[in-house]
Motif scaffolding. Structure first.
Motif, PDB file in Angstrom:
ATOM      1  N   ASP A 137       0.787  -1.100  -0.315  1.00 38.93           N
ATOM      2  CA  ASP A 137       0.061   0.246  -0.155  1.00 38.93           C
ATOM      3  C   ASP A 137       0.610   0.983   0.094  1.00 38.93           C
ATOM      4  N   ALA A 185       1.100   3.955  -2.408  1.00 40.23           N
ATOM      5  CA  ALA A 185       0.653   5.908  -2.034  1.00 40.23           C
ATOM      6  C   ALA A 185       1.766   6.351  -3.163  1.00 40.23           C
ATOM      7  N   THR A 221      -9.825   9.781   8.415  1.00 37.19           N
ATOM      8  CA  THR A 221      -8.434   9.055   7.583  1.00 37.19           C
ATOM      9  C   THR A 221     -10.123   8.425   6.369  1.00 37.19           C
ATOM     10  N   SER A 222     -10.908   8.192   6.529  1.00 32.53           N
ATOM     11  CA  SER A 222     -11.818   7.402   5.797  1.00 32.53           C
ATOM     12  C   SER A 222     -12.098   8.252   3.831  1.00 32.53           C
ATOM     13  N   ASN A 258      -8.030   8.461   2.699  1.00 37.32           N
ATOM     14  CA  ASN A 258      -8.330   7.081   1.935  1.00 37.32           C
ATOM     15  C   ASN A 258      -8.989   7.090   0.055  1.00 37.32           C
ATOM     16  N   CYS A 259      -9.726   7.947   0.526  1.00 35.67           N
ATOM     17  CA  CYS A 259     -10.433   7.961  -0.819  1.00 35.67           C
ATOM     18  C   CYS A 259      -9.627   8.783  -1.360  1.00 35.67           C
ATOM     19  N   THR A 278      -6.947   9.557  -1.267  1.00 34.49           N
ATOM     20  CA  THR A 278      -5.877   8.786  -2.693  1.00 34.49           C
ATOM     21  C   THR A 278      -5.999   7.613  -3.241  1.00 34.49           C
ATOM     22  N   PHE A 316      -7.619   4.492  -2.086  1.00 28.78           N
ATOM     23  CA  PHE A 316      -7.309   3.293  -1.359  1.00 28.78           C
ATOM     24  C   PHE A 316      -8.665   2.833  -1.746  1.00 28.78           C
ATOM     25  N   TYR A 317      -9.669   3.805  -0.888  1.00 31.86           N
ATOM     26  CA  TYR A 317     -10.917   3.400  -0.827  1.00 31.86           C
ATOM     27  C   TYR A 317     -11.426   4.147  -1.614  1.00 31.86           C
ATOM     28  N   PRO A 341      -4.706   3.929  -6.852  1.00 30.97           N
ATOM     29  CA  PRO A 341      -3.635   4.978  -6.098  1.00 30.97           C
ATOM     30  C   PRO A 341      -2.228   5.737  -6.647  1.00 30.97           C
ATOM     31  N   PHE A 380       0.778   7.891   6.748  1.00 26.55           N
ATOM     32  CA  PHE A 380      -0.314   7.395   6.853  1.00 26.55           C
ATOM     33  C   PHE A 380      -0.492   7.684   8.534  1.00 26.55           C
ATOM     34  N   ASP A 406      -1.639  12.696   7.514  1.00 27.03           N
ATOM     35  CA  ASP A 406      -2.647  11.569   8.413  1.00 27.03           C
ATOM     36  C   ASP A 406      -1.375  11.750   9.771  1.00 27.03           C
TER      37      ASP A 406
END
Lengths: 357, 275
Positions: free
Chosen positions: A214, A218, B44-45, B48-49, B51, B53-54, B73, B85, B177
């Motif tokens: 991950d 990123a 954080t969600s 993640n969105c 970037t 990841f979600y 991503p 992170f 983050d």
């Protein structure tokens, strides 16, 4: 800031070369020494038997260094690696027989077939992670073998025989000693290649994926493509190994590509030290030669072989010679000596710091 | 001129739980924006969105005029987003320098043929990588050893390395983050300084932070989230006085909660200016 740089030298810690011995192990001359041993081997023992064992061991080194790209650098557990060797061996065997071509002329076709095989096997499976990937690769290894066992073009269970030896521009290299030297030359280049790949941008990307997929993603690393690249390089290395194998034995059959072979190559990588080319070479030599040294023991030799492997893994789980994360603190410190003029890492914060953020 | 990052009506759901429910905010280049909110507010969600990841259920994310909603991503990172992170995500077995090189993957200037034959281009690019890595480590003020595995470093140093790696990406948008989590007071002061330095490079800095001292001191704008939605957006001072924010953190005035003492245990105190 520039004044600070010297104080940033690390105190001695784990990962720092501790002694002269470990520095020797990192040295470049060691590769040459290994190469010299391989070259001098026929002067010590040149019987057909010794040459055959030696050739097998050298080919095994090639396979291990190929699998090291997949497992060691990229961290993708591949339990069906021998399938790529099968693809290479069959492709070169079939083409060489069908068109009566010298076996070296089949190499481009072998490389193409291996890239295709890497794409076909890797394409769908590399979306999986860890254990799932291992299981699927195991399955693909068996599929390739069973396919070879059942197709007419691959000769079914009896395989292909009468594959020509190596012929380099009219120079016949099919005798035991010349062929051994040919293999040493090819494998030395391939091993050097895999080591160099490991130290490149792509090689680092592989390690990033291995360490944390991950985080790598990123940082803009397209992990799927990078993993596929590892697979394809592994496939090419395996395929070239297959060509040498076919030329060496002049006969191939599905029995040569059973799961045990995949397991042995993997064992060489793990035993030697994943991710470190030198360790993997040592591991491959041990795995391929140890049973020969134990030949006097009769059937007991595989028991001893197994016990030795278990003992090594218990006593040294990271392998004989694991890759160690260490590098010189400063660019010029290593072997470049003085290099003036160029920008220094610790130069004052002035121009274009940060460039275009 | 439209803002660098525009998040519009973003929604993310995990099963029936809507972690982010209609979030809208923006960030400009050269600006520090803090995203705050109680635990579970969806900060954080949302990161993640942004970037990748979600995958969002609905809504859009635009970076510099380009739609990056739901992209991979790596593709989003290539568009110009970098992040750290919440729980450090370094490459533990690799050296500090290698970790920072991780941020430079996209502008290396070498391919595998160069690597196989060690062409001049390869040598040049490797030298560039190393020099750049040192430069970014200097930039974040990293003082430790650089050729050793990051696994061996102290926590604060690992944070710095992660920061250097994120900066080496040279992105237009820097998402941090909880960069201050687990840092001591002086390390936090360094972090504030660093955030300003990043902004001065012209990047937009968006950070999630629980330490209100940090937030109020460094941010030009604060976005307050609760239940997956922004409830306030403005300067630190304006946000501090916003009744909706006070309600989110402290509860309603007419609830039988006395003053702010009990609430302090649950969330950070936003009325305090300094940490």
């Amino acid at each position: 800031m520039s004044d600070n740089v010297d104080t940033t030298r690390a105190p001695r810690r784990i990962g720092k070369p501790a002694s002269r011995i470990s520095r020797l192990f990192e040295s470049r001359q060691l590769g040459w020494a290994a190469f010299a041993i391989a070259v001098l081997f026929p002067f010590v023992l040149a019987s057909n038997y010794a040459m055959s064992i030696g050739t097998t061991a050298v080919i095994f080194i090639l396979l291990a260094s190929g699998l090291n790209i997949v497992v060691g650098y990229c961290g993708l557990l591949d339990l069906g690696y021998i399938a790529f060797m099968a693809v290479g061996a069959y492709t070169s065997g079939i083409i060489a027989k069908a068109w009566e071509l010298p076996i070296l002329f089949t190499i481009p076709a072998v490389v193409i077939m291996c890239i295709l095989a890497g794409l076909i096997i890797g394409g769908p499976t590399l979306r999986l992670r860890s254990d799932y990937l291992a299981i699927v690769t195991l399955g693909f290894g068996e599929i390739i073998r069973l396919t070879a066992n059942n197709l007419a073009i691959t000769g079914g269970p009896s395989g292909i025989y009468g594959i020509p030896g190596v012929d380099l521009f009219g120079l016949d290299l099919s005798g035991p000693v010349p062929f051994y030297y040919f293999c040493v030359a090819v494998v030395a280049l391939m091993v050097l290649g895999s080591a160099r790949l490991g130290k490149s941008r792509l090689g680092r990307a592989w390690r990033f994926v291995r360490e944390d997929e991950d985080a790598a993603e990123a940082m803009g690393i397209h992990t799927y493509k990078v993993k596929l690249a590892a697979y394809i390089f592994g496939a090419i290395w395996g395929g070239i190994g297959g060509v040498l194998f076919a030329a060496h034995l002049s006969a191939i059959s599905p029995q040569s590509f059973v799961f045990l072979q995949s397991a042995l190559v993997l064992m060489a990588v793990v035993l030697g030290g994943m991710g470190n080319t030198r360790g993997v070479v040592v591991g491959a030599v041990v795995i391929s030669l140890l049973p020969e040294f134990l030949r006097d023991m009769g059937n007991l030799r595989y028991v001893i072989f197994g016990v030795v492997l278990v003992a090594v893994m218990v006593l040294r789980p990271q392998g004989f010679w694991p890759s160690r994360a260490y590098e010189p603190e400063k660019l010029d410190e290593a072997r470049k000596g003085k290099r003036d003029g160029g920008p220094r890492p610790g130069a004052p914060v002035t121009t274009a710091k940060g460039g275009t953020p | 001129m439209s803002p660098l990052l525009e998040v519009n009506e973003l929604q993310i759901a995990f099963g029936g739980v809507k972690a982010v429910n209609g979030l809208t905010f923006s960030a400009d280049a050269g600006e520090i924006v803090s995203v705050i909110g109680p635990n579970g507010a969806g900060k954080t969600s949302a990161f993640n969105c942004i970037t990748g990841f979600y995958k969002p259920v609905s809504g859009s994310i635009t970076l510099d005029g380009k739609d990056i909603t739901g992209k991979r991503p790596a593709v989003i990172a290539a568009t110009g987003v970098t992040r750290t992170f919440q729980n450090l995500r370094l490459f533990p077995d690799l050296t500090v320098l290698d970790n920072v090189r991780g941020g430079m993957h996209l502008y290396g200037g070498q391919n595998f043929v160069d690597a196989l034959f060690h062409t001049p281009r390869y040598r040049k690019s490797e030298r560039f990588y190393t020099e750049e890595a040192h430069r970014w480590l200097d930039f974040v003020g990293y003082q430790g050893g650089r050729g050793i595995p990051v696994r061996n470093l102290a926590y604060g140093q690992q944070r710095q390395v992660e920061m250097a790696r994120a900066m080496a990406r040279k992105a237009k948008l820097v998402l941090l983050d909880e960069p201050g989590a687990g840092l001591n007071h002086s390390e936090k002061q360094d972090l504030l300084e660093l955030c300003r330095k990043i902004r001065d490079l012209g990047a937009a800095v968006v950070l999630i932070e629980h330490d209100m001292g940090v937030v109020m001191e460094v941010s030009e704008r604060v976005v307050v989230m609760n239940f997956g939605k922004e409830i306030a957006d403005g300067t630190p001072d304006a946000v501090k006085k916003n009744p909706a924010v006070i309600e989110a953190y402290l509860g309603k005035a007419d609830e039988p909660v006395k003053a702010d003492e009990p609430a302090k245990a649950e969330g950070p105190d936003i009325t305090e200016g300094d940490s």
